[in-house]
Design a protein around this motif. Structure first.
Motif, mmCIF file in Angstrom:
data_model
loop_
_atom_site.group_PDB
_atom_site.id
_atom_site.type_symbol
_atom_site.label_atom_id
_atom_site.label_comp_id
_atom_site.label_asym_id
_atom_site.label_seq_id
_atom_site.Cartn_x
_atom_site.Cartn_y
_atom_site.Cartn_z
ATOM 1 N N ALA A 10 0.847 -1.194 0.000
ATOM 2 C CA ALA A 10 0.000 0.000 0.000
ATOM 3 C C ALA A 10 0.879 1.240 0.000
ATOM 4 O O ALA A 10 1.806 1.347 0.817
ATOM 5 C CB ALA A 10 -0.925 0.020 1.222
ATOM 6 N N ASP A 11 0.595 2.164 -0.895
ATOM 7 C CA ASP A 11 1.299 3.455 -0.932
ATOM 8 C C ASP A 11 2.816 3.297 -0.985
ATOM 9 O O ASP A 11 3.556 4.059 -0.362
ATOM 10 C CB ASP A 11 0.916 4.310 0.281
ATOM 11 C CG ASP A 11 -0.498 4.861 0.183
ATOM 12 O OD1 ASP A 11 -1.041 4.881 -0.933
ATOM 13 O OD2 ASP A 11 -1.049 5.260 1.217
ATOM 14 N N GLY A 12 3.295 2.294 -1.698
ATOM 15 C CA GLY A 12 4.722 2.109 -1.842
ATOM 16 C C GLY A 12 5.392 1.402 -0.681
ATOM 17 O O GLY A 12 6.604 1.166 -0.709
ATOM 18 N N GLY A 13 4.632 1.038 0.345
ATOM 19 C CA GLY A 13 5.162 0.305 1.485
ATOM 20 C C GLY A 13 4.391 -0.975 1.695
ATOM 21 O O GLY A 13 3.665 -1.436 0.811
ATOM 22 N N ILE A 61 -5.263 -5.971 10.300
ATOM 23 C CA ILE A 61 -4.150 -5.330 9.625
ATOM 24 C C ILE A 61 -3.814 -4.009 10.298
ATOM 25 O O ILE A 61 -4.702 -3.319 10.826
ATOM 26 C CB ILE A 61 -4.512 -5.119 8.133
ATOM 27 C CG1 ILE A 61 -3.292 -4.661 7.318
ATOM 28 C CG2 ILE A 61 -5.659 -4.156 7.965
ATOM 29 C CD1 ILE A 61 -3.548 -4.651 5.826
ATOM 30 N N ASP A 62 -2.535 -3.682 10.302
ATOM 31 C CA ASP A 62 -2.108 -2.355 10.737
ATOM 32 C C ASP A 62 -2.190 -1.421 9.536
ATOM 33 O O ASP A 62 -1.618 -1.718 8.481
ATOM 34 C CB ASP A 62 -0.678 -2.397 11.271
ATOM 35 C CG ASP A 62 -0.574 -3.117 12.601
ATOM 36 O OD1 ASP A 62 -1.600 -3.177 13.307
ATOM 37 O OD2 ASP A 62 0.519 -3.601 12.931
ATOM 38 N N ARG A 87 -7.800 4.793 2.194
ATOM 39 C CA ARG A 87 -7.033 4.338 1.031
ATOM 40 C C ARG A 87 -6.296 3.043 1.343
ATOM 41 O O ARG A 87 -6.216 2.135 0.508
ATOM 42 C CB ARG A 87 -6.057 5.433 0.630
ATOM 43 C CG ARG A 87 -5.348 5.195 -0.693
ATOM 44 C CD ARG A 87 -4.656 6.449 -1.175
ATOM 45 N NE ARG A 87 -3.522 6.817 -0.332
ATOM 46 C CZ ARG A 87 -3.468 7.920 0.406
ATOM 47 N NH1 ARG A 87 -4.487 8.769 0.430
ATOM 48 N NH2 ARG A 87 -2.385 8.189 1.129
ATOM 49 N N ARG A 88 -5.782 2.932 2.550
ATOM 50 C CA ARG A 88 -5.088 1.707 2.936
ATOM 51 C C ARG A 88 -6.058 0.523 2.983
ATOM 52 O O ARG A 88 -5.711 -0.609 2.638
ATOM 53 C CB ARG A 88 -4.413 1.900 4.300
ATOM 54 C CG ARG A 88 -3.361 3.031 4.318
ATOM 55 C CD ARG A 88 -2.094 2.638 3.618
ATOM 56 N NE ARG A 88 -1.159 3.729 3.442
ATOM 57 C CZ ARG A 88 -0.286 4.155 4.358
ATOM 58 N NH1 ARG A 88 -0.244 3.599 5.561
ATOM 59 N NH2 ARG A 88 0.557 5.126 4.083
ATOM 60 N N ALA A 92 -6.012 -3.041 0.935
ATOM 61 C CA ALA A 92 -6.167 -4.360 1.549
ATOM 62 C C ALA A 92 -7.285 -5.152 0.880
ATOM 63 O O ALA A 92 -7.170 -6.372 0.690
ATOM 64 C CB ALA A 92 -6.444 -4.208 3.044
ATOM 65 N N MET A 93 -8.363 -4.469 0.500
ATOM 66 C CA MET A 93 -9.447 -5.139 -0.212
ATOM 67 C C MET A 93 -8.968 -5.659 -1.557
ATOM 68 O O MET A 93 -9.311 -6.786 -1.968
ATOM 69 C CB MET A 93 -10.625 -4.174 -0.391
ATOM 70 C CG MET A 93 -11.342 -3.827 0.903
ATOM 71 S SD MET A 93 -12.445 -2.405 0.727
ATOM 72 C CE MET A 93 -13.567 -2.974 -0.524
ATOM 73 N N GLU A 94 -8.185 -4.856 -2.262
ATOM 74 C CA GLU A 94 -7.658 -5.295 -3.558
ATOM 75 C C GLU A 94 -6.718 -6.485 -3.379
ATOM 76 O O GLU A 94 -6.713 -7.416 -4.200
ATOM 77 C CB GLU A 94 -6.949 -4.123 -4.238
ATOM 78 C CG GLU A 94 -7.912 -3.015 -4.655
ATOM 79 C CD GLU A 94 -7.212 -1.796 -5.204
ATOM 80 O OE1 GLU A 94 -5.968 -1.691 -5.039
ATOM 81 O OE2 GLU A 94 -7.890 -0.935 -5.797
#
Length: 223
Positions: A10-13, A61-62, A87-88, A92-94
């Motif tokens: 997520a978001d590059g991390g 999830i964190d 957005r995170r 996670a859903m994807e």
């Protein structure tokens, strides 16, 4: 039952999570913790264990990276960034939609505190993937303009003695256009620490998910 620690991009991390998939799972519950908490929250862990007994998979999830968590402890910069948290959750859903064990399962978004607002934002953004949204002692009011855009049914669970949060949930329920239910646990405060309170939450959420799963095929039939 399959249990594993996962890393969700997520978001590059990457975001660490704990995924447990019972045999013949019928849905997956994605947990969004509230401010200052984590996937190790004993309350969410207890609810997740009860839901797995009902053949529901769980992903706790964190929503912040380790670096963000460390910074947030000092600055509080991220914990109320609902857009970021939402957005995170979408990421996670994807991710769940790409995993062999969960790709065909409907998703239940379960949010506590500010995580409830993030769950509602994610549900508004991905209405085709969300079976229902559950808020436990949540702040759905912080979802803002996403509230009327949510299409999935919403369950709001609040402690009867959590007066201010109860008021905010009542106001948020009036803004929802989707089917919704407000369940008040008598005598419970914000963290549901009273004897039997958290067990009532787990039973209420389990029964709600059962109802949504039974209703889903009929709701998907063409008119």
């Amino acid at each position: 039952m399959k249990s594993e620690t996962v890393l969700v991009p997520a978001d590059g991390g990457t975001l660490p999570g704990d995924l447990v998939v019972p045999d013949s799972a019928r849905a997956v519950v994605l947990f969004a913790h509230g401010s200052g908490s984590s996937r190790h929250s004993p309350r969410n862990q207890a609810v997740a264990a009860a839901l797995r007994e009902a053949a529901l998979a769980t992903l706790l999830i964190d929503l912040l990276t380790a670096e963000e968590e460390n910074e947030d402890v000092v600055t509080g910069e991220y914990r109320f960034d609902i857009a970021l948290l939402g957005r995170r959750l979408v990421a996670a859903m994807e991710w769940l939609g790409a995993q062999p064990g969960t790709r065909d399962l409907p998703i239940v978004l379960f949010g506590a505190s500010t995580g409830a607002a993030a769950a509602l934002q994610a549900a508004a953004e991905r209405p085709d993937r969300v079976l229902t949204v559950v808020s436990r002692g949540g702040r759905p009011d912080m979802a803002g303009d996403a509230l009327p855009a949510v299409r999935a049914p919403v369950l709001l669970v609040v402690g009867g003695d959590d007066h201010e949060v109860l008021r905010l949930n009542e106001e948020a329920a009036r803004r929802l256009r989707a089917a919704n239910s407000l369940c008040v646990i008598p005598g419970a405060t914000h963290l549901f620490e009273e004897p039997g309170a958290l067990e009532q939450v787990a039973v209420t959420v389990r029964d709600w998910c059962e109802e949504r799963l039974r209703a889903a095929p009929a709701e998907q039939e063409p008119s």
